[in-house]
Design a protein around this motif. Structure first.
Motif, PDB file in Angstrom:
ATOM      1  N   ARG A   1      49.850  51.484  20.756  1.00  0.00           N
ATOM      2  CA  ARG A   1      49.601  50.554  21.853  1.00  0.00           C
ATOM      3  C   ARG A   1      50.678  50.690  22.919  1.00  0.00           C
ATOM      4  NH1 ARG A   1      50.271  45.761  17.732  1.00  0.00           N
ATOM      5  NH2 ARG A   1      49.647  47.511  16.458  1.00  0.00           N
ATOM      6  N   PHE A   2      50.315  50.257  24.109  1.00  0.00           N
ATOM      7  CA  PHE A   2      51.238  50.198  25.238  1.00  0.00           C
ATOM      8  C   PHE A   2      51.444  48.726  25.599  1.00  0.00           C
ATOM      9  CE2 PHE A   2      49.199  54.314  25.586  1.00  0.00           C
ATOM     10  CZ  PHE A   2      50.229  55.176  25.929  1.00  0.00           C
ATOM     11  N   ALA A   3      52.647  48.392  26.030  1.00  0.00           N
ATOM     12  CA  ALA A   3      52.944  47.011  26.402  1.00  0.00           C
ATOM     13  C   ALA A   3      53.968  46.999  27.527  1.00  0.00           C
ATOM     14  CB  ALA A   3      53.495  46.241  25.204  1.00  0.00           C
ATOM     15  N   VAL A   4      53.904  45.941  28.327  1.00  0.00           N
ATOM     16  CA  VAL A   4      54.936  45.690  29.336  1.00  0.00           C
ATOM     17  C   VAL A   4      56.015  44.850  28.679  1.00  0.00           C
ATOM     18  CG1 VAL A   4      55.466  44.611  31.541  1.00  0.00           C
ATOM     19  CG2 VAL A   4      53.292  45.813  31.239  1.00  0.00           C
ATOM     20  N   ASP A   5      57.243  45.316  28.765  1.00  0.00           N
ATOM     21  CA  ASP A   5      58.361  44.593  28.172  1.00  0.00           C
ATOM     22  C   ASP A   5      58.637  43.321  28.978  1.00  0.00           C
ATOM     23  OD1 ASP A   5      60.634  43.770  26.861  1.00  0.00           O
ATOM     24  OD2 ASP A   5      61.837  45.546  27.319  1.00  0.00           O
ATOM     25  N   GLY A   6      58.505  42.194  28.309  1.00  0.00           N
ATOM     26  CA  GLY A   6      58.826  40.919  28.949  1.00  0.00           C
ATOM     27  C   GLY A   6      60.246  40.471  28.644  1.00  0.00           C
ATOM     28  N   GLY A   7      61.028  41.366  28.063  1.00  0.00           N
ATOM     29  CA  GLY A   7      62.402  41.050  27.697  1.00  0.00           C
ATOM     30  C   GLY A   7      62.634  41.050  26.208  1.00  0.00           C
ATOM     31  N   GLY A   8      61.554  41.132  25.428  1.00  0.00           N
ATOM     32  CA  GLY A   8      61.693  41.062  23.984  1.00  0.00           C
ATOM     33  C   GLY A   8      61.704  42.384  23.264  1.00  0.00           C
ATOM     34  N   LEU A   9      61.436  43.484  23.987  1.00  0.00           N
ATOM     35  CA  LEU A   9      61.385  44.792  23.331  1.00  0.00           C
ATOM     36  C   LEU A   9      62.698  45.558  23.442  1.00  0.00           C
ATOM     37  CD1 LEU A   9      57.794  46.013  24.323  1.00  0.00           C
ATOM     38  CD2 LEU A   9      58.534  44.729  22.298  1.00  0.00           C
ATOM     39  N   GLY A  10      63.575  45.069  24.308  1.00  0.00           N
ATOM     40  CA  GLY A  10      64.879  45.704  24.437  1.00  0.00           C
ATOM     41  C   GLY A  10      64.878  46.999  25.220  1.00  0.00           C
ATOM     42  N   ILE A  11      63.804  47.250  25.975  1.00  0.00           N
ATOM     43  CA  ILE A  11      63.723  48.483  26.769  1.00  0.00           C
ATOM     44  C   ILE A  11      64.138  48.213  28.207  1.00  0.00           C
ATOM     45  CG2 ILE A  11      62.249  50.382  27.500  1.00  0.00           C
ATOM     46  CD1 ILE A  11      62.711  50.236  24.471  1.00  0.00           C
ATOM     47  N   GLY A  12      63.475  47.232  28.819  1.00  0.00           N
ATOM     48  CA  GLY A  12      63.780  46.863  30.194  1.00  0.00           C
ATOM     49  C   GLY A  12      62.651  46.007  30.736  1.00  0.00           C
ATOM     50  N   PRO A  13      62.934  44.814  31.243  1.00  0.00           N
ATOM     51  CA  PRO A  13      61.887  43.936  31.740  1.00  0.00           C
ATOM     52  C   PRO A  13      60.999  44.634  32.773  1.00  0.00           C
ATOM     53  CG  PRO A  13      63.959  42.756  31.620  1.00  0.00           C
ATOM     54  CD  PRO A  13      64.273  44.207  31.360  1.00  0.00           C
TER      55      PRO A  13
ATOM     56  N   GLY B   1      53.864  54.028  18.657  1.00  0.00           N
ATOM     57  CA  GLY B   1      52.868  54.924  18.092  1.00  0.00           C
ATOM     58  C   GLY B   1      53.047  55.121  16.605  1.00  0.00           C
ATOM     59  N   PRO B   2      52.001  55.579  15.913  1.00  0.00           N
ATOM     60  CA  PRO B   2      52.070  55.763  14.472  1.00  0.00           C
ATOM     61  C   PRO B   2      52.930  56.934  14.032  1.00  0.00           C
ATOM     62  CG  PRO B   2      49.960  56.524  15.303  1.00  0.00           C
ATOM     63  CD  PRO B   2      50.650  55.843  16.445  1.00  0.00           C
ATOM     64  N   ASP B   3      53.369  57.755  14.978  1.00  0.00           N
ATOM     65  CA  ASP B   3      54.244  58.876  14.619  1.00  0.00           C
ATOM     66  C   ASP B   3      55.708  58.464  14.584  1.00  0.00           C
ATOM     67  OD1 ASP B   3      54.039  58.478  17.396  1.00  0.00           O
ATOM     68  OD2 ASP B   3      54.755  60.500  17.813  1.00  0.00           O
ATOM     69  N   SER B   4      56.039  57.393  15.314  1.00  0.00           N
ATOM     70  CA  SER B   4      57.419  56.915  15.368  1.00  0.00           C
ATOM     71  C   SER B   4      57.382  55.407  15.517  1.00  0.00           C
ATOM     72  CB  SER B   4      58.169  57.546  16.547  1.00  0.00           C
ATOM     73  OG  SER B   4      59.498  57.088  16.621  1.00  0.00           O
ATOM     74  N   PRO B   5      57.418  54.663  14.416  1.00  0.00           N
ATOM     75  CA  PRO B   5      57.160  53.225  14.442  1.00  0.00           C
ATOM     76  C   PRO B   5      58.265  52.392  15.070  1.00  0.00           C
ATOM     77  CG  PRO B   5      57.739  53.914  12.234  1.00  0.00           C
ATOM     78  CD  PRO B   5      57.656  55.156  13.049  1.00  0.00           C
ATOM     79  N   ALA B   6      58.442  52.551  16.385  1.00  0.00           N
ATOM     80  CA  ALA B   6      59.387  51.744  17.148  1.00  0.00           C
ATOM     81  C   ALA B   6      58.969  51.821  18.613  1.00  0.00           C
ATOM     82  CB  ALA B   6      60.820  52.256  16.967  1.00  0.00           C
ATOM     83  N   TRP B   7      59.304  50.797  19.379  1.00  0.00           N
ATOM     84  CA  TRP B   7      58.975  50.797  20.800  1.00  0.00           C
ATOM     85  C   TRP B   7      59.897  51.741  21.564  1.00  0.00           C
ATOM     86  CZ3 TRP B   7      54.663  48.708  22.589  1.00  0.00           C
ATOM     87  CH2 TRP B   7      54.061  47.657  21.893  1.00  0.00           C
ATOM     88  N   SER B   8      59.336  52.463  22.535  1.00  0.00           N
ATOM     89  CA  SER B   8      60.131  53.324  23.408  1.00  0.00           C
ATOM     90  C   SER B   8      59.559  53.244  24.813  1.00  0.00           C
ATOM     91  CB  SER B   8      60.131  54.776  22.922  1.00  0.00           C
ATOM     92  OG  SER B   8      58.807  55.294  22.892  1.00  0.00           O
ATOM     93  N   GLY B   9      60.406  53.401  25.809  1.00  0.00           N
ATOM     94  CA  GLY B   9      59.971  53.303  27.190  1.00  0.00           C
ATOM     95  C   GLY B   9      59.185  54.522  27.635  1.00  0.00           C
ATOM     96  N   VAL B  10      58.129  54.264  28.393  1.00  0.00           N
ATOM     97  CA  VAL B  10      57.336  55.350  28.969  1.00  0.00           C
ATOM     98  C   VAL B  10      57.898  55.731  30.334  1.00  0.00           C
ATOM     99  CG1 VAL B  10      55.034  55.967  29.817  1.00  0.00           C
ATOM    100  CG2 VAL B  10      55.274  54.684  27.690  1.00  0.00           C
ATOM    101  N   GLY B  11      58.484  54.742  31.006  1.00  0.00           N
ATOM    102  CA  GLY B  11      59.020  54.978  32.338  1.00  0.00           C
ATOM    103  C   GLY B  11      58.100  54.387  33.386  1.00  0.00           C
ATOM    104  N   GLY B  12      58.620  53.451  34.169  1.00  0.00           N
ATOM    105  CA  GLY B  12      57.815  52.850  35.218  1.00  0.00           C
ATOM    106  C   GLY B  12      57.118  51.587  34.779  1.00  0.00           C
ATOM    107  N   GLY B  13      56.503  50.925  35.759  1.00  0.00           N
ATOM    108  CA  GLY B  13      55.817  49.672  35.508  1.00  0.00           C
ATOM    109  C   GLY B  13      54.323  49.855  35.336  1.00  0.00           C
ATOM    110  N   TYR B  14      53.597  48.757  35.449  1.00  0.00           N
ATOM    111  CA  TYR B  14      52.171  48.759  35.139  1.00  0.00           C
ATOM    112  C   TYR B  14      51.372  49.653  36.080  1.00  0.00           C
ATOM    113  CZ  TYR B  14      47.467  47.055  34.207  1.00  0.00           C
ATOM    114  OH  TYR B  14      46.134  46.979  33.884  1.00  0.00           O
TER     115      TYR B  14
END
Length: 216
Positions: free
Chosen positions: A102-114, A121-134
Motif C-alpha cells: 500500500r501507499f500512504a501519505v505520512d501525516g507525521g506518524g510514519l517517521g518519513i516526512g509529513p 510492501g511485502p518484500d520489505s515490511p516497513a514504510w519507506s518514502g517514495v519521494g514527493g507528495g500526492y
C-alpha cells in the motif's frame, strides 16, 4: 460552498489521465458520496486528492496492479473510509497494490516526512518514502513509474493474471517476497485471496519482524 469549474483541478486531473502512459480505468461515483468524502477528509477540489475523491470511485491502474483510492466503489474502500480507521491521522492510505502493499501519505506518524508519499510492501515490511507528495505520486503512477518500482515483484504474464481480479482481491505469494525463497516470483505459488486477508497476514509479519504496518 460549491466550487466553480475554474476552481476545481478535476479538468487538469482528467487531462493527465487521458495522457497516461499506462492503462487507467476510472471507477464511477455517486456525486453525493463524493461530496460526503470531501467533507469527511476536509478537502476541496482545489487539491488533486480532493478532485479524485469527489469525482471517482477510484482509479484502476496498470492492469489492476495498483488501485488508487477515490470516493469509494464496490470492493474498493474510499479515502474517507481509510481515514476513519486512523482518527489520529498518523497517515492516510491512498492506494493498494495487487500483492498486499500500500501507499500512504505520512501525516507525521510514519517517521518519513509529513506530506510525503510512502510505500509498504511485502518484500520489505516497513514504510519507506517514495519521494514527493500526492500530486507527484499520481503523475508518477499513471506516467510509467510503476514497472521500474515493482521490478522483480512482477512475474511473466502478470498483466493477464491480474486484470480479471476484483478491486478487493490480490495475490498471495508463497514463499512470500520477504523470504529469500520468495525472491523469484516466477517460481512461487500464487493464489487469489481477499486483499483484507493479505493485509492481515502482512500486518502480523510486520509485528513479528518489528516493521510496523497497521491494518488501516
Amino acid at each position: 460552498m460549491t466550487e466553480t469549474d475554474d476552481e476545481s483541478v478535476w479538468p487538469a486531473v482528467l487531462r493527465r489521465l487521458d495522457e497516461a502512459q499506462t492503462a487507467v480505468d476510472v471507477l464511477p461515483l455517486d456525486p453525493a458520496r463524493g461530496r460526503a468524502a470531501l467533507q469527511e477528509l476536509q478537502l476541496t477540489e482545489r487539491s488533486t486528492m480532493g478532485a479524485i475523491a469527489a469525482h471517482t470511485g477510484g482509479l484502476i491502474v496498470d492492469s489492476g496492479w495498483v488501485r488508487i483510492l477515490g470516493g469509494g466503489s464496490p470492493g474498493l474502500p474510499g479515502l474517507a473510509e481509510w481515514a476513519a480507521g486512523d482518527p489520529a491521522r498518523s497517515h492516510l492510505v491512498i492506494a493498494l497494490d495487487a500483492i498486499g502493499g500500500r501507499f500512504a501519505v505520512d501525516g507525521g506518524g510514519l517517521g518519513i516526512g509529513p506530506g510525503e508519499v510512502c510505500h509498504w510492501g511485502p518484500d520489505s515490511p516497513a514504510w519507506s518514502g517514495v519521494g514527493g507528495g500526492y500530486s507527484a505520486f499520481i503523475a508518477w503512477a499513471v506516467g510509467g513509474g510503476l514497472p521500474e518500482f515493482y521490478g522483480s515483484l512482477r512475474w511473466d504474464g502478470w498483466q493477464d493474471d491480474t486484470r480479471p481480479l476484483r478491486p478487493d482481491e490480490g495475490w498471495a505469494l508463497y514463499p512470500p517476497p520477504f523470504a529469500e525463497e520468495g525472491q523469484d516470483t516466477n517460481a512461487v505459488t500464487r493464489a487469489v485471496v481477499p486483499l483484507a486477508e493479505l493485509h492481515e497476514f502482512y500486518a502480523e509479519v510486520a509485528r513479528q519482524l518489528g516493521g510496523g504496518v497497521s491494518r488501516s
